[in-house]
Design a protein around this motif. Structure first.
Motif, PDB file in Angstrom:
ATOM      1  N   HIS A   1       0.817  -1.641   0.193  1.00  4.45           N
ATOM      2  CA  HIS A   1       0.030  -0.060   0.073  1.00  4.45           C
ATOM      3  C   HIS A   1       0.731   1.034   0.025  1.00  4.45           C
ATOM      4  N   GLU A   2       2.256   1.462   0.473  1.00  2.54           N
ATOM      5  CA  GLU A   2       2.641   2.440   0.404  1.00  2.54           C
ATOM      6  C   GLU A   2       3.484   2.507  -0.695  1.00  2.54           C
ATOM      7  N   LEU A   3       3.314   1.455  -2.224  1.00  2.00           N
ATOM      8  CA  LEU A   3       4.092   1.825  -2.943  1.00  2.00           C
ATOM      9  C   LEU A   3       2.596   2.790  -4.194  1.00  2.00           C
ATOM     10  N   THR A   4       4.172   3.479  -4.225  1.00  2.00           N
ATOM     11  CA  THR A   4       2.622   4.967  -5.337  1.00  2.00           C
ATOM     12  C   THR A   4       3.862   4.612  -6.991  1.00  2.00           C
TER      13      THR A   4
ATOM     14  N   ASP B   1       6.408   4.709 -13.697  1.00  2.00           N
ATOM     15  CA  ASP B   1       7.374   5.287 -12.208  1.00  2.00           C
ATOM     16  C   ASP B   1       6.811   4.763 -11.268  1.00  2.00           C
ATOM     17  N   LEU B   2       7.431   3.469 -10.254  1.00  2.00           N
ATOM     18  CA  LEU B   2       6.890   2.770  -9.672  1.00  2.00           C
ATOM     19  C   LEU B   2       8.187   3.328  -8.083  1.00  2.00           C
ATOM     20  N   SER B   3       7.480   3.826  -6.928  1.00  2.00           N
ATOM     21  CA  SER B   3       8.513   4.001  -5.601  1.00  2.00           C
ATOM     22  C   SER B   3       8.018   3.185  -4.041  1.00  2.00           C
ATOM     23  N   SER B   4       8.366   2.703  -3.397  1.00  4.16           N
ATOM     24  CA  SER B   4       7.909   2.749  -2.201  1.00  4.16           C
ATOM     25  C   SER B   4       8.274   3.278  -1.412  1.00  4.16           C
ATOM     26  N   ARG B   5       7.437   4.204  -0.914  1.00  2.27           N
ATOM     27  CA  ARG B   5       7.579   5.172   0.560  1.00  2.27           C
ATOM     28  C   ARG B   5       8.331   3.790   1.639  1.00  2.27           C
ATOM     29  N   ARG B   6       7.769   2.400   1.810  1.00  2.00           N
ATOM     30  CA  ARG B   6       8.879   2.008   2.623  1.00  2.00           C
ATOM     31  C   ARG B   6      10.114   1.664   2.739  1.00  2.00           C
TER      32      ARG B   6
ATOM     33  N   ALA C   1      12.888  -7.754  -5.094  1.00  2.00           N
ATOM     34  CA  ALA C   1      13.551  -6.301  -5.057  1.00  2.00           C
ATOM     35  C   ALA C   1      12.894  -5.887  -3.889  1.00  2.00           C
ATOM     36  N   GLY C   2      11.935  -6.700  -3.280  1.00  5.17           N
ATOM     37  CA  GLY C   2      10.999  -6.340  -1.798  1.00  5.17           C
ATOM     38  C   GLY C   2       9.856  -5.065  -2.210  1.00  5.17           C
ATOM     39  N   GLU C   3       9.356  -4.533  -3.692  1.00  2.00           N
ATOM     40  CA  GLU C   3       8.596  -4.113  -3.631  1.00  2.00           C
ATOM     41  C   GLU C   3       7.284  -5.171  -3.718  1.00  2.00           C
TER      42      GLU C   3
END
Length: 84
Positions: free
Chosen positions: A7-10, A20-25, A82-84
């Motif tokens: 849920h923290e993946l944008t 573009d994918l980014s993980s706040r975690r 990758a942990g995503e």
């Protein structure tokens, strides 16, 4: 079994077709080309069911769904590792 992204993946689809994918975690960022973008969008529309996403893409492209399933599975494994 469907597995929704963290849920923290944008995710942001750029005008050039790149995702573009980014993980706040984790702080990790990934950029996917148009092929990855297509898979991401099909997975979203299919409630994260890889089989249904592959069927959708295969129907649109007029190709064998099995080849698309392999691509989607490999793509998902990459991001899981990758942990995503």
């Amino acid at each position: 079994m469907a597995r929704r992204p963290d849920h923290e993946l944008t995710a942001h689809v750029r005008p050039d077709g790149y995702l573009d994918l980014s993980s706040r975690r984790t702080g990790k960022r990934h950029r996917c080309g148009p092929r990855g973008t297509t898979m991401w969008l099909a997975l979203q529309r299919s409630d994260w069911q890889p089989e249904l996403a592959a069927d959708e893409i295969a129907l649109r492209l007029g190709v064998d769904p099995d080849s698309i399933r392999c691509d989607i599975q490999a793509w998902l494994v990459h991001f899981r590792e990758a942990g995503e």
